[in-house]
Design an enzyme around this catalytic site. Structure first.
Site, short mmCIF file in Angstrom:
data_model
loop_
_atom_site.label_atom_id
_atom_site.label_comp_id
_atom_site.label_asym_id
_atom_site.label_seq_id
_atom_site.Cartn_x
_atom_site.Cartn_y
_atom_site.Cartn_z
N THR A 182 12.13 40.98 36.95
CA THR A 182 10.93 40.44 36.31
C THR A 182 9.82 41.49 36.21
O THR A 182 8.98 41.40 35.33
CB THR A 182 10.41 39.24 37.10
OG1 THR A 182 10.34 39.60 38.46
CG2 THR A 182 11.34 38.08 36.95
N THR A 183 9.81 42.43 37.14
CA THR A 183 8.81 43.48 37.05
C THR A 183 9.20 44.47 35.97
O THR A 183 8.38 44.87 35.14
CB THR A 183 8.69 44.22 38.40
OG1 THR A 183 8.64 43.27 39.42
CG2 THR A 183 7.48 45.10 38.42
N ASP A 234 15.97 35.82 44.26
CA ASP A 234 16.41 36.93 43.41
C ASP A 234 17.84 37.33 43.74
O ASP A 234 18.67 37.52 42.85
CB ASP A 234 15.49 38.14 43.60
CG ASP A 234 14.17 37.94 42.87
OD1 ASP A 234 13.96 36.84 42.34
OD2 ASP A 234 13.36 38.89 42.84
N ASP A 292 7.07 40.46 43.65
CA ASP A 292 7.91 39.87 42.62
C ASP A 292 7.06 39.70 41.35
O ASP A 292 6.06 38.99 41.36
CB ASP A 292 8.41 38.51 43.12
CG ASP A 292 9.25 37.81 42.09
OD1 ASP A 292 10.22 38.43 41.63
OD2 ASP A 292 8.93 36.68 41.73
#
Lengths: 535, 525
Positions: free
Chosen positions: A102-103, A400, A69
């Site tokens: 988020t990546t 998520d 994550d």
């Protein structure tokens, strides 16, 4: 220039202790910043997508985290560089706002910086680049809106939602049982969702983890799970149709806030006080019993005597329950949190169909399940797993998935994943570039190129030839004018993301592009870095 | 370029990261490897703390817990072994060895250019297949209590035979099975009290049918009570403090002090009288009993036991069926505990209180005797393992044969799957089966046998359907495990398989290790 001269020719110092500071200016500053930003993005790049790898992080105290994550990696990385910290912030704000991607946002920002560097070398002024990026991002966001599709589901047919959550989960280590986890996440969100107002309060979903068992044992509990046991070992372990008194006052003699002293100077007073004290306990327990409570949940501790009295009157009790849990219990059971015994009334009691204690494994660990609550709007996801790291990673993955489901309820638009949306945007931006007169044109083209880097990274991580695959997909999109072709990461055999059921939320994707552009603009605008030397 | 991390932080990438974690994990696995199996060796652990206390053990979880490890991948293995210990109690070494073998095989595959994700996919399929293979061959004797009991006995013996207790494994197996049956399905092992008394030999250890409390009987009180009525309490028996906040005693003359002291005494006396009004002849308190009330109890001919620890109290409540009381105003409604006989007994040099003829009997005591503290500690750990496994098996009654049999069964099925699977995954599946075979190999290696020969024989035997062959370490040959009575619990094997695969998968997925700078301790001068 840190040294200036006033009108009499005397030097005065603008920056104190000049020689102890390192200072980078102009193009060097931008280059250094871009390099730092790229370095952060490079770390995350290999974690992107369903075949992305994990990172193992060892914290300052020797604790180990294994995750893919993006937000968690960056948070735990403990970076020192200022620009790197900006990237960390970037991923964190994506996490707060959307919860997923988020990546991707960091990889996107890294690619934008890389392209900016190339433009800088060509001698384009950073502000012009920044402005070009801004225009391009607007084009991209509008295009996303255009290619987005409405996505239909309702409370009875939540299959599409499950599919979307599965896309999110497939990049995590838990993809072994992504189906069941996705279902759990969707059911949890639907249980707490307010479909009228299109709002979901994720605080009502408690995610609790316990080491042991296996991932398949993860379950959704329509109720609350409290990591506590009954205060007296001999209290009943199972209460049906419980009426719960939720107290924030201790079963102890009152402690007035004002300073006071009770002086004992005669035997009579001593006796009196003793009587008084006993009465207190008796009254408290009686009060609870009188209003019809069959279970007492208390934020504070009990005295031994009170504990026994409760036990004696057949009134099970739980002590030292945390404030947040107490609130959740109150919401779930429809009870009121009562701060004083005097205010305890029958209406303020919470109701639950079943309260039971369950023990785990070989150790003396018990948890309290509160189920069949009057108001089932609070749920708990109870995660089991082989080890602590696994549980933590599952918690993050579930978070998520929950966010994705929430976003879909808020806004039903979706775009297709697997890089399809990025490729489509890239094409649109590229086409738009030619319409802009001026230097910005180059920056806009660079933006389009940067958009390509996300599908490229996806292909790379999946072990495909990145350039070949990307160009093939791109030409396919242009040829058939359908923006649903993406990278076939799982080697299914089709590039059509509609068949593969790979979606992402529109707002998530839009947010990614906007946030990444903003941060890059900010970095490009810096032309002077002053940092204190190590002391 | 500028570095982005703090000083002292380390970053390892790609191949190097993978190598670091493989090496770390394999080193840990090799460390405990030699303790596997009935002929496994022990380790001496010396603590760095004060006294340099020494532990001798072959329990995987205990060994790993005491290691100071810096390698993050190795920490993952330590963690799974700990979880295995908490969850099922046994198989703590096997899980680490299997995970280590899986990684060793994975390393070879990575070296031959197979992507870790492909290996993971293969391992997952293999693990699923292996579990199904086990499920097909489980034996469940829940319906038949007698057979079930003999299953449990065999499981206990299998668990114990790798431990220090192997000399007297029948004796201890009986003991453990009896103790677990007392619990009636609860998994709360706290109800089984293990008392360690140095002296005598391991053979002198016994399971008491009653309950033993490691306390002394107060002075001048009866040493033997028949038909005891016991009140179990948790109350302060020193001066009862006034709990109302801010209360304090302020007096202006000596006489008043005396008066209040008198009142206090009176209060205590009242309390004692109330307690006595329950019609008891034994009073057990968790907290201290001061001299004055003790004297009162002695006068009334009541046996008063002070300072029983909390678990002791709970257990006593469980065995005698009494309620743990803290107030004494309504004697008629407090449930008292009963037992036939309370007496003081001597074990070695120590006096203990023995409750026999108890009503409920949901808790029990095991008294371990042995030559030294080290032996006793290790015996306790071994017995704990056995008890854990048994209590889990009582709930999940499926059992398997032991001695490398389950591994061979799984390996055979997995091998077949590998042959059917197309693509690179089949290499990983094959590797999984090789890793499984490493366990019987290690067992025979540790026993000083010719592992290559034995495992090959075993594999041939397993080619026949429904074969029960495993490695018989005692005779040093392949033998029928059912005849030898070597059984293992299904739950343990399943947990070993699943957590080892999970851990291997986790480590394989890593392509970068970032070590943060260690937290600086503030120098306080």
């Amino acid at each position: 220039m840190a040294l200036a001269f006033d009108e009499y020719g005397r030097p005065f110092i603008i920056l104190r202790e000049q020689d102890q500071k390192t200072r980078l200016r102009g193009i060097d500053a931008q280059k250094a910043n871009i390099a730092a930003g790229k370095a952060v993005a490079r770390i995350l790049r290999s974690s992107l997508g369903p075949k992305g790898m994990d990172k193992m992080l060892q914290g300052p105290d020797g604790d180990v985290t294994i995750t893919n994550d993006g937000a968690t990696i960056l948070e735990q990385m403990d970076v020192d560089n200022q620009i790197a910290k900006l990237m960390v912030e970037l991923s964190r704000s994506q996490d707060y706002e959307i919860g997923d991607g988020t990546t991707g946002v960091v990889v996107m920002a890294g690619a934008l910086l890389e392209q900016a560097e190339r433009q800088l070398d060509r001698g384009i002024h950073p502000i012009r680049i920044a402005e070009g990026y801004e225009m391009a991002s607007r084009v991209a966001v509008e295009h996303l809106e255009r290619i987005s599709q409405k996505f239909e589901f309702d409370i009875n047919n939540f299959e599409p939602l499950v599919q979307t959550c599965m896309t999110t989960l497939s990049s995590k280590i838990v993809n072994r049982c992504k189906r069941s986890l996705a279902e759990i996440a969707v059911k949890a969100v639907l249980a707490v969702a307010d479909l009228e107002r299109r709002d979901v309060n994720l605080d009502l979903i408690k995610v609790e983890g316990k080491v042991g068992g296996k991932l398949e044992d993860t379950e959704l509990i329509y109720g609350i799970l409290v990591d506590k046991d009954m205060s007296h070992p001999q209290m009943p372990k199972r209460i049906e149709d419980a009426h719960i008194a939720i107290l924030t006052c201790p079963f102890e003699p009152p402690k007035p806030k004002t300073k006071h002293k009770v002086d004992i100077d005669t035997v009579e007073k001593f006796e009196l006080l003793r009587k008084q004290e006993q009465q207190y306990f008796d009254e408290m327990v009686k009060k609870c019993k009188d209003v019809g409570a069959t279970l007492v949940i208390c934020q504070w501790g009990f005295d031994d005597e009170a504990n026994h009295l409760l036990m004696h009157r057949n009134l099970p009790a739980v002590r030292w329950v945390g404030g947040v849990e107490l609130e959740l219990i109150a919401i779930a059971t429809g009870g009121r949190i009562v701060p004083r015994f005097q205010e305890l009334t029958t209406e303020k009691l919470g109701k639950a169909g079943l309260v039971r204690e369950k023990s785990f494994g070989t150790t003396k660990e018990r948890m309290l399940y509160i189920e069949h609550c009057a108001n089932s709007r609070a749920v708990t996801i109870f995660i089991r797993g082989g080890n602590k790291m696994m549980i933590e990673e599952t918690k993050r993955s579930i978070h998520d998935a929950l966010c994705v489901a929430r976003n879909l309820i808020r806004n039903k638009s979706i775009v297709y994943g697997g890089g399809a949306a990025e490729i489509a945007c890239s094409l649109a931006v590229d086409a738009a570039a030619d319409k802009y007169p001026g230097v910005e044109q180059y920056a806009i083209r660079a933006f389009a190129e940067a958009l390509d880097s996300v599908p490229m990274a996806l292909a790379e991580n999946s072990g495909l030839q990145p350039i070949e695959t990307l160009s093939a997909v791109k030409s396919q999109q242009i040829k058939e004018n359908i923006p649903f072709y993406g990278i076939d990461c799982n080697d299914v055999g089709t590039n059509d993301m509609r068949d593969q059921n790979v979606f992402e939320t529109l707002i998530g994707k839009q947010q990614q592009i906007l946030l990444a552009t903003q941060v890059v603009k900010m970095i490009l605008k810096i032309d002077d870095v002053i940092s204190n030397a190590e002391y | 370029i500028d570095k982005i991390f703090k000083d002292d932080a380390m970053e390892e990438k790609g191949e190097r990261a993978r190598m670091a974690s493989f090496i770390g994990a394999m080193a840990v696995a090799d460390l405990v490897k030699s303790t596997l199996g009935p002929k496994g060796m022990d380790k001496i652990l010396q603590s760095t703390g004060r006294g340099h206390s020494v532990t001798v053990t072959n329990d995987g979880a205990t060994i790993l817990k005491s290691l100071h490890i810096d390698n993050p991948a190795a920490k993952v293995l330590v963690d799974i072994s700990k979880v295995q210990d908490d969850e099922v109690g046994d198989g703590t070494t096997s899980v680490v060895v299997l995970a280590g073998e899986l990684l060793r095989e994975a390393e070879k595959l990575v070296a031959s250019k197979i992507h870790p994700m492909t290996i993971i996919a293969g391992y997952r399929m293999a693990a699923e297949c292996a579990r199904d293979a086990l499920l097909k061959r489980v034996i469940d004797n829940k319906e038949n209590p007698e057979k079930f009991r003999s299953d449990l006995l065999k499981i206990a013996m299998t668990t114990l035979c790798s431990k220090i207790l192997s000399q007297d494994k029948e004796h201890f197996a009986e003991m453990a099975v009896d103790a677990v049956f007392r619990l009636k399905g609860s998994t709360n092992l706290e109800a089984i009290q293990i008392i360690k008394k140095p002296g005598g030999s391991l053979r002198d250890s016994f399971l008491d049918e009653g309950f033993i409390l490691d306390k002394k009987i107060g002075l001048g009180q009866p040493k033997r009570i028949e038909n005891a009525k016991i009140l179990v309490a948790n109350t302060a028996m020193d001066t009862d403090k006034v709990k109302i906040y801010g209360a304090r005693v302020r007096v202006d003359s000596m006489t008043k002090v005396a008066e209040i002291e008198g009142a206090e005494k009176e209060k205590m006396k009242d309390k004692v009288n109330k307690i006595l009004a329950h019609g008891i002849n034994c009073f057990v308190n968790r907290q201290l009993i001061y001299n004055f009330p003790e004297e009162l109890f002695a006068d009334a001919g009541v046996l008063a036991i002070e300072h029983a620890d909390f678990e002791g109290i709970e257990r006593l409540g469980l065995v005698t069926g009494g309620e743990i009381a803290s107030t004494f105003d309504n004697p008629e409604s407090v449930k008292l505990g009963h037992c036939k006989l309370i007496e003081e007994i001597m074990i070695g040099e120590d006096k203990l209180i023995h409750f026999s003829g108890v009503e409920m009997g949901q808790a029990c005591s095991i008294v371990l005797r042995g030559a030294s503290h080290h032996v006793l500690d290790e015996a306790e750990r071994s017995l704990h393992d056995a008890l854990c496994v048994l209590s889990q098996t009582v709930n999940d009654s499926r059992v398997l044969l032991g001695g490398g049999w389950p591994e061979m069964v799984m390996a055979k099925e997995v091998d077949e799957l590998a042959r059917k699977t197309a693509g690179k995954k089949s290499h990983a599946i094959e590797a999984f089966s090789r890793a499984l075979v490493a366990i019987p190999t290690t067992i025979s290696d540790n026993a000083g046998l010719d592992s290559a020969e034995l495992v090959a024989q075993l594999r041939a035997e397993h080619h026949n359907e429904g074969c029960n062959a495993g490695i018989d370490v005692i005779s040093g040959a392949v033998g029928d495990m059912e005849e030898r009575g070597i059984y293992e619990a299904f739950k343990v094997k399943q947990a070993v398989l699943l957590s080892a695969t999970e851990a291997a998968e986790m480590i394989l997925r890593v392509d970068e290790i970032i070590t943060c700078a260690p937290r600086r301790r503030e120098d306080r001068m």
